[in-house]
Design a protein around this motif. Structure first.
Motif, PDB file in Angstrom:
ATOM      1  N   MET A  89      46.017  20.682  14.261  1.00 22.08           N
ATOM      2  CA  MET A  89      44.873  21.236  14.992  1.00 22.08           C
ATOM      3  C   MET A  89      45.295  22.526  15.691  1.00 22.08           C
ATOM      4  N   PRO A  90      44.532  23.585  15.446  1.00 19.86           N
ATOM      5  CA  PRO A  90      44.954  24.856  16.061  1.00 19.86           C
ATOM      6  C   PRO A  90      44.791  24.823  17.585  1.00 19.86           C
ATOM      7  N   GLU A  91      45.702  25.416  18.214  1.00 14.23           N
ATOM      8  CA  GLU A  91      45.683  25.480  19.671  1.00 14.23           C
ATOM      9  C   GLU A  91      44.565  26.431  20.107  1.00 14.23           C
ATOM     10  N   THR A  92      43.758  26.002  21.041  1.00 15.76           N
ATOM     11  CA  THR A  92      42.746  26.936  21.538  1.00 15.76           C
ATOM     12  C   THR A  92      43.408  27.908  22.501  1.00 15.76           C
ATOM     13  N   TYR A  93      43.014  29.125  22.388  1.00 16.56           N
ATOM     14  CA  TYR A  93      43.663  30.169  23.172  1.00 16.56           C
ATOM     15  C   TYR A  93      42.595  30.997  23.878  1.00 16.56           C
ATOM     16  N   HIS A  94      42.628  30.977  25.173  1.00 18.59           N
ATOM     17  CA  HIS A  94      41.698  31.798  25.940  1.00 18.59           C
ATOM     18  C   HIS A  94      42.438  33.008  26.476  1.00 18.59           C
ATOM     19  N   PRO A  95      42.184  34.154  25.870  1.00 24.57           N
ATOM     20  CA  PRO A  95      42.902  35.329  26.379  1.00 24.57           C
ATOM     21  C   PRO A  95      42.461  35.637  27.809  1.00 24.57           C
ATOM     22  N   LYS A  96      43.403  35.967  28.620  1.00 23.34           N
ATOM     23  CA  LYS A  96      43.138  36.363  29.997  1.00 23.34           C
ATOM     24  C   LYS A  96      42.289  37.632  29.943  1.00 23.34           C
ATOM     25  N   ARG A  97      41.342  37.740  30.846  1.00 25.83           N
ATOM     26  CA  ARG A  97      40.527  38.940  30.889  1.00 25.83           C
ATOM     27  C   ARG A  97      41.452  40.152  31.015  1.00 25.83           C
ATOM     28  N   ARG A  98      41.285  41.061  30.109  1.00 31.80           N
ATOM     29  CA  ARG A  98      42.203  42.183  30.060  1.00 31.80           C
ATOM     30  C   ARG A  98      41.946  43.150  31.215  1.00 31.80           C
ATOM     31  N   ASP A  99      42.972  43.394  31.966  1.00 36.29           N
ATOM     32  CA  ASP A  99      42.839  44.392  33.015  1.00 36.29           C
ATOM     33  C   ASP A  99      42.785  45.771  32.389  1.00 36.29           C
ATOM     34  N   TYR A 100      42.033  46.627  33.019  1.00 37.79           N
ATOM     35  CA  TYR A 100      41.904  47.971  32.486  1.00 37.79           C
ATOM     36  C   TYR A 100      42.366  48.958  33.548  1.00 37.79           C
ATOM     37  N   PRO A 101      43.618  49.363  33.468  1.00 36.44           N
ATOM     38  CA  PRO A 101      44.142  50.222  34.540  1.00 36.44           C
ATOM     39  C   PRO A 101      43.583  51.634  34.462  1.00 36.44           C
ATOM     40  N   LEU A 102      43.534  52.299  35.608  1.00 34.70           N
ATOM     41  CA  LEU A 102      43.041  53.673  35.668  1.00 34.70           C
ATOM     42  C   LEU A 102      43.811  54.594  34.726  1.00 34.70           C
ATOM     43  N   SER A 103      45.103  54.322  34.565  1.00 31.77           N
ATOM     44  CA  SER A 103      45.919  55.209  33.719  1.00 31.77           C
ATOM     45  C   SER A 103      45.435  55.194  32.272  1.00 31.77           C
ATOM     46  N   ALA A 104      44.796  54.092  31.849  1.00 35.38           N
ATOM     47  CA  ALA A 104      44.281  54.018  30.488  1.00 35.38           C
ATOM     48  C   ALA A 104      43.133  55.009  30.300  1.00 35.38           C
ATOM     49  N   LEU A 105      42.394  55.289  31.371  1.00 34.96           N
ATOM     50  CA  LEU A 105      41.299  56.267  31.284  1.00 34.96           C
ATOM     51  C   LEU A 105      41.855  57.675  31.210  1.00 34.96           C
ATOM     52  N   ASN A 106      42.902  57.909  31.984  1.00 27.92           N
ATOM     53  CA  ASN A 106      43.552  59.208  31.991  1.00 27.92           C
ATOM     54  C   ASN A 106      43.970  59.613  30.589  1.00 27.92           C
ATOM     55  N   ASP A 107      44.500  58.642  29.855  1.00 28.29           N
ATOM     56  CA  ASP A 107      45.017  58.922  28.524  1.00 28.29           C
ATOM     57  C   ASP A 107      43.907  59.298  27.550  1.00 28.29           C
ATOM     58  N   THR A 108      42.679  58.814  27.817  1.00 31.89           N
ATOM     59  CA  THR A 108      41.598  59.065  26.875  1.00 31.89           C
ATOM     60  C   THR A 108      40.554  60.032  27.435  1.00 31.89           C
ATOM     61  N   MET A 109      40.950  60.765  28.525  1.00 28.47           N
ATOM     62  CA  MET A 109      40.085  61.794  29.102  1.00 28.47           C
ATOM     63  C   MET A 109      38.761  61.242  29.616  1.00 28.47           C
ATOM     64  N   ARG A 110      38.776  60.029  30.075  1.00 30.44           N
ATOM     65  CA  ARG A 110      37.545  59.492  30.605  1.00 30.44           C
ATOM     66  C   ARG A 110      37.494  59.630  32.121  1.00 30.44           C
ATOM     67  N   LEU A 111      36.311  59.556  32.655  1.00 29.30           N
ATOM     68  CA  LEU A 111      36.101  59.681  34.090  1.00 29.30           C
ATOM     69  C   LEU A 111      35.524  58.383  34.628  1.00 29.30           C
ATOM     70  N   VAL A 112      35.495  58.278  35.930  1.00 24.56           N
ATOM     71  CA  VAL A 112      34.940  57.095  36.562  1.00 24.56           C
ATOM     72  C   VAL A 112      33.693  57.508  37.348  1.00 24.56           C
ATOM     73  N   ARG A 113      32.599  56.816  37.070  1.00 24.30           N
ATOM     74  CA  ARG A 113      31.369  57.084  37.793  1.00 24.30           C
ATOM     75  C   ARG A 113      31.156  55.940  38.786  1.00 24.30           C
ATOM     76  N   ILE A 114      30.959  56.310  40.038  1.00 25.77           N
ATOM     77  CA  ILE A 114      30.740  55.324  41.086  1.00 25.77           C
ATOM     78  C   ILE A 114      29.336  55.538  41.628  1.00 25.77           C
ATOM     79  N   ARG A 115      28.544  54.483  41.626  1.00 29.64           N
ATOM     80  CA  ARG A 115      27.152  54.619  42.044  1.00 29.64           C
ATOM     81  C   ARG A 115      26.860  53.622  43.158  1.00 29.64           C
ATOM     82  N   CYS A 116      26.156  54.118  44.185  1.00 29.16           N
ATOM     83  CA  CYS A 116      25.741  53.231  45.260  1.00 29.16           C
ATOM     84  C   CYS A 116      24.302  52.800  44.996  1.00 29.16           C
ATOM     85  N   ARG A 117      24.110  51.486  44.937  1.00 35.61           N
ATOM     86  CA  ARG A 117      22.763  50.977  44.651  1.00 35.61           C
ATOM     87  C   ARG A 117      21.849  51.139  45.848  1.00 35.61           C
ATOM     88  N   TYR A 118      22.457  51.250  47.015  1.00 33.49           N
ATOM     89  CA  TYR A 118      21.674  51.302  48.245  1.00 33.49           C
ATOM     90  C   TYR A 118      21.061  52.686  48.443  1.00 33.49           C
TER      91      TYR A 118
END
Ligand SMILES: [Zn+2]
Length: 105
Positions: free
Chosen positions: A1-30
């Motif tokens: 029987m295959p072992e069930t494997y739940h991958p841990k939610r992958r963290d996405y570090p800021l440095s990963a965005l730097n490498d792909t030239m992406r920016l971060v948009r921060i929005r206030c709902r209020y």
């Protein structure tokens, strides 16, 4: 029987965005304000943290009681990339808090 494997939610570090030239948009709902930031600037303040964790680390500049902010990584493209205003870090102010103590009489 295959072992069930739940991958841990992958963290996405800021440095990963730097490498792909992406920016971060921060929005206030209020107050509906939004700003775009460079990951490199955010790393200077928060370290190379998980992008989603910025929801809890950042507060709205209009008020600390505006609640959690919407955080979104995006790659500026097409019309959006033209004239896109990016909020740059100009400095980090360190709060000096005086601590007092009475001399023993
Ligand atoms: Zn706000």
């Amino acid at each position: 029987m295959p072992e069930t494997y739940h991958p841990k939610r992958r963290d996405y570090p800021l440095s990963a965005l730097n490498d792909t030239m992406r920016l971060v948009r921060i929005r206030c709902r209020y107050c509906k304000r939004q700003h775009c930031y460079r990951p490199a600037d955010l790393i200077q303040i928060f370290g190379d943290v998980d992008v989603d964790s910025l929801m809890d680390r950042m507060t709205c500049e209009n008020g600390r009681d505006h609640g959690r902010l919407d955080v979104e990584a995006f790659a500026p493209a097409g019309r959006e990339a033209v004239g896109l205003r990016i909020r740059r870090l100009v400095g980090i102010k360190i709060n000096r808090v005086p601590v007092w103590k009475d001399d023993p009489a």
